[in-house]
Enzyme design. Structure first.
Site, PDB file in Angstrom:
ATOM      1  N   HIS A   1       9.175 -30.703   5.323  1.00 25.29           N
ATOM      2  CA  HIS A   1      10.570 -31.097   5.559  1.00 25.29           C
ATOM      3  C   HIS A   1      10.971 -32.225   4.610  1.00 25.29           C
ATOM      4  O   HIS A   1      10.119 -32.983   4.163  1.00 25.29           O
ATOM      5  CB  HIS A   1      10.735 -31.698   6.967  1.00 25.29           C
ATOM      6  CG  HIS A   1      10.242 -30.885   8.100  1.00 25.29           C
ATOM      7  ND1 HIS A   1      11.089 -30.184   8.922  1.00 25.29           N
ATOM      8  CD2 HIS A   1       9.001 -30.683   8.610  1.00 25.29           C
ATOM      9  CE1 HIS A   1      10.391 -29.591   9.882  1.00 25.29           C
ATOM     10  NE2 HIS A   1       9.116 -29.871   9.712  1.00 25.29           N
TER      11      HIS A   1
ATOM     12  N   THR B   1      13.389 -35.710   5.082  1.00 23.23           N
ATOM     13  CA  THR B   1      13.844 -36.461   6.255  1.00 23.23           C
ATOM     14  C   THR B   1      15.361 -36.503   6.382  1.00 23.23           C
ATOM     15  O   THR B   1      15.875 -36.669   7.496  1.00 23.23           O
ATOM     16  CB  THR B   1      13.355 -37.915   6.168  1.00 23.23           C
ATOM     17  OG1 THR B   1      13.761 -38.458   4.901  1.00 23.23           O
ATOM     18  CG2 THR B   1      11.836 -37.984   6.295  1.00 23.23           C
TER      19      THR B   1
ATOM     20  N   GLU C   1       6.997 -34.662   7.216  1.00 23.66           N
ATOM     21  CA  GLU C   1       8.339 -35.104   6.799  1.00 23.66           C
ATOM     22  C   GLU C   1       8.201 -35.924   5.517  1.00 23.66           C
ATOM     23  O   GLU C   1       7.406 -36.859   5.456  1.00 23.66           O
ATOM     24  CB  GLU C   1       8.982 -35.968   7.894  1.00 23.66           C
ATOM     25  CG  GLU C   1       9.428 -35.188   9.120  1.00 23.66           C
ATOM     26  CD  GLU C   1      10.801 -34.537   8.961  1.00 23.66           C
ATOM     27  OE1 GLU C   1      11.414 -34.683   7.879  1.00 23.66           O
ATOM     28  OE2 GLU C   1      11.237 -33.877   9.917  1.00 23.66           O
TER      29      GLU C   1
HETATM   30 ZN   LIG Z   1      13.252 -30.233   8.777  1.00 25.17          ZN
END
Ligand SMILES: [Zn+2]
Length: 259
Positions: free
Chosen positions: A27, A29, A89
């Protein structure tokens, strides 16, 4: 020298010991480090790790516990992937607009390598972005993410296959075979996202249709970032076919090693 920092989150749950971790979800953030840590530690979500722009790695949730990063998600016929995944993240306000610095890229590569070593059940095609498993709803870690560099380091897949002559009807089946969800609908019930195609779909509001073009867009965001337009053109499909070949041979390699 990048640091490794323990900074526990309150948001985690027990893993079912019968269920293997088989997916790694990456991901961005969408927030600076301090805001991200606040949300992921004391808000309603979490991740196992946060990697700062300077390469510092924060561990918020132990890998043996479930973190709450994937949300409504779908990959290779499994739904809601928190239970079977590790979530990382990576600090970046928008990975579709901002590049990831070298020191951060190196930290992510080292971390992912360690995670896969600890969970050899994570096959290369199961190294995914949030946008792969939640098309349309999510666009992280973005078109500027360093998937080719990760693949060169043995993490996940990449393809530079030249364009091939194929039709769009092939794309839907190929995307599904690779792991992407089919076109589907989702909405909200009691403030939470739910798929709207299940028998108990009544009472779901704000329903959103995720079309084939949205799924193709998710694929392109990861594997053909030079043009993300939802059109299954010859280069998109050629890369998809090549990735499927790679994914199938990666599975055979694992079987050969264990034989
Ligand atoms: Zn995400």
């Amino acid at each position: 020298m990048a640091r490794f920092i323990e900074l526990p989150s309150k948001n985690h749950a027990a893993r079912d010991p019968a269920i293997a971790v088989d997916t790694l979800v990456l991901h961005h953030t969408a927030q600076p480090l301090d805001v991200s840590l606040e949300l992921l530690r004391f808000g309603t979500v979490s991740a196992h790790y946060v990697v700062d722009v300077n390469g510092d790695i924060y561990r918020l949730v132990e890998e043996a516990r479930v973190a709450w990063h994937a949300g409504l998600s779908w990959w290779r016929d499994a739904r809601s992937l928190n239970a079977t995944s590790i979530g990382v993240e990576i600090v970046n306000i928008d990975g579709n607009r901002h590049a990831y610095p070298a020191v951060q890229r190196q930290a992510v590569i080292a971390l992912c390598r360690d995670i896969i070593k600890r969970h050899p059940t994570i096959q290369p095609r199961n190294v995914v972005g949030h946008s792969d498993i939640a098309p349309l709803r999510k666009d992280d870690p973005g078109t500027l993410f360093f998937w080719p560099e990760l693949a060169a380091a043995g993490i996940g897949l990449w393809s530079d296959a030249p364009p091939a002559a194929v039709t769009e009807s092939d794309a839907a089946a190929l995307l599904r075979r690779f792991g992407y969800p089919p076109p589907h609908r989702y909405g909200r019930r009691n403030g939470r996202f739910e798929f709207a195609d299940e028998p108990a779909a009544g009472g779901i509001t704000d329903v959103i249709d995720v079309s084939l073009a949205d799924i193709i867009t998710a694929f392109q965001r990861h594997y053909r970032p030079a043009r993300v337009d939802g059109v299954a053109d010859a280069q998109t499909v050629a890369r998809l076919q090549d990735l499927l070949r790679q994914a199938d041979s990666a599975v055979i390699d694992v079987a050969a090693r264990s034989a």
